[in-house]
Enzyme design. Structure first.
Site, PDB file in Angstrom:
ATOM      1  N   ASP A   1       0.833  -1.195   0.000  1.00 49.33           N
ATOM      2  CA  ASP A   1       0.000   0.000   0.000  1.00 49.33           C
ATOM      3  C   ASP A   1       0.874   1.254   0.000  1.00 49.33           C
ATOM      4  O   ASP A   1       1.964   1.251  -0.577  1.00 49.33           O
ATOM      5  CB  ASP A   1      -0.941  -0.030   1.212  1.00 49.33           C
TER       6      ASP A   1
ATOM      7  N   HIS B   1      -3.379   6.220   3.202  1.00 47.02           N
ATOM      8  CA  HIS B   1      -4.233   5.073   2.887  1.00 47.02           C
ATOM      9  C   HIS B   1      -3.779   3.803   3.600  1.00 47.02           C
ATOM     10  O   HIS B   1      -4.578   3.073   4.201  1.00 47.02           O
ATOM     11  CB  HIS B   1      -4.241   4.867   1.371  1.00 47.02           C
TER      12      HIS B   1
ATOM     13  N   SER C   1     -11.336  -1.006  -0.710  1.00 46.42           N
ATOM     14  CA  SER C   1     -10.003  -1.194  -0.157  1.00 46.42           C
ATOM     15  C   SER C   1      -9.999  -1.207   1.361  1.00 46.42           C
ATOM     16  O   SER C   1      -9.021  -1.632   1.965  1.00 46.42           O
ATOM     17  CB  SER C   1      -9.034  -0.131  -0.666  1.00 46.42           C
TER      18      SER C   1
END
Length: 634
Positions: A162, A194, A411
């Site tokens: 990520d 994120h 996600s």
């Protein structure tokens, strides 16, 4: 040809092929031979790269070169020409990233040892969870000899591929045991914001705020592999480098799960896509790979879209996760699929040398999990909150390492499934990736009024999945006979009660373009549960007739090609997308004259009565996260 004659022809063809398929497997041999011949006619240049080649010019492009064998002297000479540069090698995947003039692409593809050439595409990222998922119901466990333990992911490594992890956050403690940057920015924290949220959804420790935001596997080890830069962007080559690292180091860090909350539009068939092939090799090596489905479930007018699953979520071996909406309640009675969660079927394809596209049309996602406005850890001074301050929860003002933020999207659904996989593997370390995937689907809750192309087998049910996993024999091997007992005791009641909601399990699994159902899936050992195979190897597709392959799956399993697409109280009611006699061996859908193999829509131009098919996307220039700020607004 009239519609009646077309129908008669298809019926005759289906009957003929059924008769042929019963002739001692001779038709299967012919089918394999035809497939080999078909592959020989395939264009070895990805369709979006082919567009650049056809346009001509002198531009330099970055490509992913996949090989099927050793490099010959002639190919080596080409790769050493002026203007051609091999930038990265991915030793475990027999591939590399190469920069070269666009005019050289066809010359490169002409070599026999070249399997496929594709663009080095850009990639980008795709938000009370422990209670509603059933994780809280299985924390207290005991071994067969009576020893008590906590089911929290202890000892299991989860690779978070990520945007990095802000490891100083209180929700992480000291469980980020390894970090590496693949972006070239030479940092492993999370300036985009994120990866930290994703990591704590999978494994946040719950020490803050009375445990309200604990992750699914709060004591699992986290491996931080940073592939998304400060703006949330990446390249295929950077993700491949991280997956290559996982393959080489999986045993050293006991990496049993890899979470990919990122993706790009799935253009190239999973049989050629470099990310899909890397995911397959990891799965074959014993790593459960969880991928976000994507956030393209509706168009600009709010209408449902079908056929927008992202890569590598279009890979059959991956557990592809869509997003459900729990509306902030623990009760599962009101759960639905979010409007933005990408729906199947997969529309990646390969192109033959006549320019005809052959679509994969796989049923995806596999399961769904909560993904709407989830609260987990906030990385310090991150881009997402800076540009979208509405994502800030207001918790712990002034305490940077205790802040929490909102995110929505597939996600943030994916790491819930990654955490669940870690729990299953802690409860039974002998489970293979295929067993984990089957168990998660078999025990899922089928949400009413949602079709299989929206929810897969159903919503994540950790309570049922753990209960079933603990009963699976730990001595199963590739040499175990087909049909041998799969469990150590009688099969559990296929039903769970979570926070007052009682529901039946799906009691089946998706197998590419079919749904396999029956208690034999958990009472008898199936060869499809081993390494190096797919769950879909249970079926043969022979022009509209689905046959069980008795070398891979036992009797007692119903292989159904009735994939429900209309609304109903269960997935077993309503009209079907693939009625018997309709699915041909090359994946052509002829249901109601809706879809042809070249992606042309006929009748009213709509695949489903309530949606629009994205059928002919020809370019993919960005890889996106499945939980970016745009999804948070929905």
């Amino acid at each position: 040809m009239t519609r009646t004659k077309l129908s008669q022809t298809l019926t005759f063809t289906a009957c003929l092929m059924l008769a042929l398929s019963l002739l001692g497997g001779q038709f299967f041999v012919a089918t394999v031979a035809a497939a080999v011949d078909q592959n020989a006619k395939a264009d070895k240049v990805a369709s979006n790269l082919r567009g650049h080649v056809s346009a001509g010019g002198s531009e330099t492009v970055s490509v992913i070169l996949q090989l099927n064998g050793p490099v010959s002297g002639r190919l080596n000479a080409l790769l050493n020409r002026n203007g051609i540069h091999v930038k990265k090698l991915f030793k475990n995947f027999n591939s590399s990233a190469v920069e070269l003039p666009i005019s050289v692409v066809d010359e490169l593809a002409a070599f026999d040892e070249v399997q496929f050439v594709s663009l080095n595409d850009q990639i980008s990222s795709m938000g009370h969870v422990s209670s509603t998922s059933g994780a809280d119901d299985v924390r207290s466990q005991s071994t067969s000899n009576g020893a008590n333990y906590t089911l929290d992911g202890t000892g299991i490594g989860i690779a978070i591929v990520d945007s990095g992890i802000y490891s100083e956050h209180k929700s992480l403690g000291t469980r980020v045991i390894y970090s590496q940057d693949f972006t070239g920015e030479n940092r492993v924290d999370d300036p985009f914001g994120h990866g930290t949220h994703v990591a704590t959804a999978a494994a946040g420790n719950g020490t803050l705020y009375n445990g309200n935001y604990v992750g699914i596997a709060p004591n699992a080890n986290l491996i931080n592999l940073r592939v998304l830069d400060s703006q949330g962007k990446s390249l295929t080559s950077e993700v491949l480098a991280a997956l290559d690292w996982i393959y080489s180091n999986r045993l050293a860090y006991n990496i049993r799960v890899a979470n990919l909350s990122l993706g790009a539009p799935a253009i190239t068939t999973y049989k050629n896509d470099p990310l899909c092939l890397a995911v397959r090799k990891l799965s074959d090596a014993g790593v459960v790979v969880v991928a976000a489905a994507g956030n393209d479930g509706k168009d600009a007018f709010g209408r449902k879209l079908y056929g927008a699953i992202h890569a590598p979520g279009n890979e059959p071996s991956a557990i592809t996760v869509g997003a459900s909406n729990s509306f902030g309640t623990n009760s599962r009675a009101d759960d639905v699929i979010t409007s933005y969660s990408s729906r199947g079927p997969t529309r990646s394809y390969w192109t033959d040398r006549s320019g005809v596209n052959h679509y994969d049309n796989l049923i995806k996602p596999d399961v769904v999990a909560p993904g709407n406005k989830l609260i987990f850890a906030e990385a310090a001074n991150n881009y997402l909150v800076s540009t979208h301050p509405e994502l800030e929860t207001g918790l712990a003002p002034g305490k940077t390492n205790q802040k929490m933020m909102y995110l929505s999207g597939t996600s943030v659904s994916a790491p819930l499934v990654s955490g669940a996989a870690a729990l299953l593997l802690q409860a039974n370390p002998k489970l293979t990736p295929n067993m984990v995937k089957m168990i998660l689907m078999y025990t899922a809750q089928q949400l009413p009024n949602m079709n299989m192309l929206e929810q897969g087998a159903g919503e994540l049910n950790i309570e049922g999945a753990v209960r079933l996993s603990k009963l699976v024999r730990s001595d199963l091997k590739s040499t175990t006979a087909l049909g041998s007992p799969f469990l150590t005791s009688t099969a559990p009641t296929p039903q769970s009660t979570i926070d007052g909601t009682t529901f039946s399990w799906a009691q089946g699994m998706i197998a590419d373009q079919a749904f396999a159902k029956g208690s034999a899936l958990i009472t008898q050992y199936q060869k499809i549960y081993g390494l190096g195979v797919l769950l879909s190897d249970a079926t043969l597709y022979s022009n509209g007739v689905l046959l069980s392959d008795q070398t891979m799956i036992s009797s007692g399993v119903l292989i159904s090609d009735n994939i429900v697409i209309s609304n109903g109280t269960t997935m077993g009611s309503g009209l079907s997308l693939l009625p018997a006699g309709v699915l041909l061996s090359d994946g052509v859908l002829l249901s109601d004259g809706v879809l042809l193999s070249d992606g042309v829509l006929i009748s009213d131009g709509v695949l489903l009565s309530d949606g629009v098919l994205i059928s002919d996307r020809t370019s993919a220039t960005s890889l996106s996260v499945s939980g970016d700020a745009s999804a948070c607004m929905k």
